[in-house]
Design a protein around this motif. Structure first.
Motif, PDB file in Angstrom:
ATOM      1  N   VAL A  76     -11.969  13.385  -0.215  1.00 23.47           N
ATOM      2  CA  VAL A  76     -11.246  12.562  -1.189  1.00 23.47           C
ATOM      3  C   VAL A  76     -10.434  11.539  -0.409  1.00 23.47           C
ATOM      4  CG1 VAL A  76      -9.487  12.527  -3.002  1.00 23.47           C
ATOM      5  CG2 VAL A  76     -11.139  14.410  -2.883  1.00 23.47           C
ATOM      6  N   TYR A  77     -10.546  10.265  -0.773  1.00 22.63           N
ATOM      7  CA  TYR A  77      -9.803   9.207  -0.086  1.00 22.63           C
ATOM      8  C   TYR A  77      -8.614   8.818  -0.932  1.00 22.63           C
ATOM      9  CZ  TYR A  77     -13.682   9.264   3.030  1.00 22.63           C
ATOM     10  OH  TYR A  77     -14.607   9.685   3.942  1.00 22.63           O
ATOM     11  N   GLY A  78      -7.501   8.550  -0.285  1.00 23.64           N
ATOM     12  CA  GLY A  78      -6.276   8.127  -0.971  1.00 23.64           C
ATOM     13  C   GLY A  78      -5.894   6.742  -0.485  1.00 23.64           C
ATOM     14  N   LYS A 100      -4.474   2.535   9.253  1.00 21.65           N
ATOM     15  CA  LYS A 100      -5.523   3.151   8.425  1.00 21.65           C
ATOM     16  C   LYS A 100      -5.363   2.731   6.965  1.00 21.65           C
ATOM     17  CE  LYS A 100      -6.595   6.981  11.428  1.00 21.65           C
ATOM     18  NZ  LYS A 100      -6.938   8.413  11.564  1.00 21.65           N
ATOM     19  N   PRO A 101      -6.389   2.064   6.386  1.00 21.08           N
ATOM     20  CA  PRO A 101      -6.264   1.570   5.010  1.00 21.08           C
ATOM     21  C   PRO A 101      -6.332   2.673   3.957  1.00 21.08           C
ATOM     22  CG  PRO A 101      -8.413   0.989   5.924  1.00 21.08           C
ATOM     23  CD  PRO A 101      -7.679   1.692   6.996  1.00 21.08           C
ATOM     24  N   VAL A 102      -6.985   3.803   4.318  1.00 20.52           N
ATOM     25  CA  VAL A 102      -7.049   4.914   3.365  1.00 20.52           C
ATOM     26  C   VAL A 102      -6.793   6.228   4.108  1.00 20.52           C
ATOM     27  CG1 VAL A 102      -8.642   3.853   1.722  1.00 20.52           C
ATOM     28  CG2 VAL A 102      -9.561   5.103   3.662  1.00 20.52           C
ATOM     29  N   LYS A 103      -6.276   7.220   3.368  1.00 19.36           N
ATOM     30  CA  LYS A 103      -6.098   8.558   3.934  1.00 19.36           C
ATOM     31  C   LYS A 103      -7.292   9.394   3.496  1.00 19.36           C
ATOM     32  CE  LYS A 103      -2.033   9.780   2.401  1.00 19.36           C
ATOM     33  NZ  LYS A 103      -0.642  10.248   2.161  1.00 19.36           N
ATOM     34  N   ARG A 104      -7.639  10.395   4.295  1.00 15.79           N
ATOM     35  CA  ARG A 104      -8.786  11.227   3.903  1.00 15.79           C
ATOM     36  C   ARG A 104      -8.326  12.672   3.751  1.00 15.79           C
ATOM     37  NH1 ARG A 104     -14.518  11.851   7.113  1.00 15.79           N
ATOM     38  NH2 ARG A 104     -14.028  13.990   7.593  1.00 15.79           N
ATOM     39  N   TYR A 105      -8.695  13.299   2.632  1.00 17.11           N
ATOM     40  CA  TYR A 105      -8.384  14.719   2.398  1.00 17.11           C
ATOM     41  C   TYR A 105      -9.697  15.488   2.292  1.00 17.11           C
ATOM     42  CZ  TYR A 105      -4.119  12.470   0.492  1.00 17.11           C
ATOM     43  OH  TYR A 105      -2.997  11.692   0.293  1.00 17.11           O
ATOM     44  N   GLU A 106      -9.622  16.772   2.653  1.00 18.52           N
ATOM     45  CA  GLU A 106     -10.768  17.672   2.431  1.00 18.52           C
ATOM     46  C   GLU A 106     -10.277  18.714   1.442  1.00 18.52           C
ATOM     47  OE1 GLU A 106     -13.992  16.689   5.114  1.00 18.52           O
ATOM     48  OE2 GLU A 106     -13.863  18.598   4.055  1.00 18.52           O
ATOM     49  N   THR A 122       2.014   9.055  -9.318  1.00 17.86           N
ATOM     50  CA  THR A 122       2.420   8.420  -8.046  1.00 17.86           C
ATOM     51  C   THR A 122       1.616   7.136  -7.864  1.00 17.86           C
ATOM     52  OG1 THR A 122       0.612   9.380  -6.830  1.00 17.86           O
ATOM     53  CG2 THR A 122       2.599  10.725  -7.031  1.00 17.86           C
ATOM     54  N   ARG A 123       2.014   6.337  -6.853  1.00 17.48           N
ATOM     55  CA  ARG A 123       1.321   5.071  -6.580  1.00 17.48           C
ATOM     56  C   ARG A 123      -0.073   5.339  -6.011  1.00 17.48           C
ATOM     57  NH1 ARG A 123       1.049   0.595  -7.808  1.00 17.48           N
ATOM     58  NH2 ARG A 123       0.751  -0.343  -5.787  1.00 17.48           N
ATOM     59  N   GLU A 124      -0.214   6.484  -5.293  1.00 20.42           N
ATOM     60  CA  GLU A 124      -1.473   6.658  -4.565  1.00 20.42           C
ATOM     61  C   GLU A 124      -2.644   6.842  -5.521  1.00 20.42           C
ATOM     62  OE1 GLU A 124      -2.384  10.234  -2.236  1.00 20.42           O
ATOM     63  OE2 GLU A 124      -2.677   8.901  -0.518  1.00 20.42           O
ATOM     64  N   ARG A 125      -3.714   6.118  -5.246  1.00 15.55           N
ATOM     65  CA  ARG A 125      -4.940   6.264  -6.038  1.00 15.55           C
ATOM     66  C   ARG A 125      -5.945   7.066  -5.213  1.00 15.55           C
ATOM     67  NH1 ARG A 125      -4.990   2.225 -10.104  1.00 15.55           N
ATOM     68  NH2 ARG A 125      -7.148   2.722 -10.475  1.00 15.55           N
ATOM     69  N   ILE A 126      -6.836   7.779  -5.886  1.00 16.13           N
ATOM     70  CA  ILE A 126      -7.798   8.586  -5.121  1.00 16.13           C
ATOM     71  C   ILE A 126      -9.236   8.285  -5.551  1.00 16.13           C
ATOM     72  CG2 ILE A 126      -6.239  10.470  -4.536  1.00 16.13           C
ATOM     73  CD1 ILE A 126      -7.275  12.026  -6.881  1.00 16.13           C
TER      74      ILE A 126
END
Ligand SMILES: CC1(C)c2ccccc2-c2ccc(C[C@@H](CC(=O)O)C(=O)C(=O)O)cc21
Ligand SMILES: [Zn+2]
Length: 354
Positions: A76-78, A100-106, A122-126
């Motif tokens: 999942v990218y944030g 880094k333009p996006v964060k990555r979650y597993e 929140t502001r963060e989109r996924i």
């Protein structure tokens, strides 16, 4: 300004961003129309409205996916804004200064659903993107087997394409934007639910779109931000011209290899009922979360056809891009670092070739 008729059903036209470049429509044809196969043969984009390619997946709402996707982990990218600019992890580690333009979650699918609810506030989109692999549940395997492989397999063979390399499942929020980039594979981009606006630019517009250097973490991505183009740095962006397709459930868009594309998730007029089974509707923040509307797509990436034995001149725009990529890679390795490639190319060209 857009030429020809733009598809008007299913999505909120107010969710269409205005840009500086002219836009023409990509043809939208039936799979029974021979023109479809002439366009694919010519490596031209086309939307096929009734291929049935992913009909078995049209029931993939979040409840069904929650039930059947299995307990694998998902990428999942944030993003702190609505742009999801891809970057290469390995290369990003090498250049320290790269923000880094996006964060990555597993995460598990249920955690993804929780993130969807929490991110509402929140502001963060996924954006979930996960390769369909053997970890999925039996029902999904059945739906996958029921894809219209006869239709897509016939095209793969007729075009001499290589093997299917992957199918990416994509679940994003309305408003998510995948900024303009090109891929080095043929792509049958299939829409399952919600609407996506796809803006395509032919490979011969390389000079209008100013891709990052090949060795950069954002290789294959344009440096131009369509929402605020920097015409001082990128003057030729004024010459860019796009083709557009707005795809909805069941539509398949052929994105030829090396064709630039930007993909925007639009606001659907008829929000989908996700049939989420007894999902705890109170998130950790205690607010009773209803799931925000999402778009669901799956792509089909095919490796390219092998190069023809004899090269025909003048070479195609795709071949030109491939040659430029090879030169950049060769110079970066010959010089030991990508930083001096630009200087060496200027030394070679200035006053000699221009
Ligand atoms: C932005 C995102 C989630 C991402 C983040 C980090 C690494 C890779 C990717 C990646 C790869 C493909 C897509 C699908 C599609 C665009 C779209 O549908 O949004 C597209 O470009 C294609 O099918 O070729 C989307 C993404
Ligand atoms: Zn792509």
């Amino acid at each position: 300004m857009s030429y020809g008729k733009r598809r008007r059903t299913g999505y909120d036209p107010a969710s269409i961003q205005e840009y500086t470049f002219p836009i023409e429509n990509i043809p939208r044809l039936s799979a029974r129309d021979p023109e479809v196969y002439r366009l694919i043969q010519a490596s031209r984009p086309v939307v096929i409205s009734d291929s049935g390619l992913i009909n078995s997946a049209l029931k993939w709402n979040l409840g069904y996916l929650q039930e059947n996707l299995g307990d694998g982990s998902f990428h999942v990218y944030g993003s702190k804004d609505n742009r999801f600019k891809y970057y290469d992890e390995k290369r990003a580690k090498q250049c320290k200064s790269f923000p880094k333009p996006v964060k990555r979650y597993e995460v598990s699918f249920n955690d993804f659903l929780k993130m969807l609810m929490e991110k509402k506030n929140t502001r963060e989109r996924i954006y979930l993107q996960q390769m369909l692999n053997e970890s999925v549940g039996q029902e999904i395997v059945k739906d996958y087997v029921d894809f219209n492989w006869d239709w897509v397999g016939r095209i793969q063979n007729e075009q001499g394409w290589g093997p299917l390399s992957s199918n990416l499942l994509l679940i994003g929020l309305e408003g998510n934007i995948t900024p303009v980039h090109y891929d080095e594979q043929e792509n049958f981009f299939s829409q399952i639910s919600g609407y996506k606006r796809c803006l395509l630019f032919s490979p011969d517009q390389f000079e209008n779109l100013y891709p990052h250097p090949v060795a950069h973490p954002c290789d294959r991505q344009s440096q131009v931000d369509f929402s605020k183009p920097d015409f001082e740095r990128f003057p030729k962006f004024r010459n860019a011209r796009a083709m557009e397709a707005i795809v909805g459930p069941g539509d398949v868009l052929y994105i030829p290899m090396y064709w630039w594309h930007q993909v925007e998730s639009l606001k659907s007029l008829s929000p989908i009922d996700h049939k989420l089974r007894d999902f705890s509707t109170t998130t950790s923040s205690g607010s009773s979360g209803d799931i925000p509307p999402v778009t669901v797509s799956v792509n089909f990436w095919y490796r390219a056809a092998p190069l023809p034995a004899t090269v025909k001149f003048p070479i195609s725009a795709q071949q030109r891009v491939s040659v430029m990529r090879n030169i950049e890679k060769l110079l970066a390795s010959a010089l030991g670092s990508a930083d001096e490639v630009g200087k060496l190319l200027s030394t070679m060209v200035d006053g000699r070739y221009n």
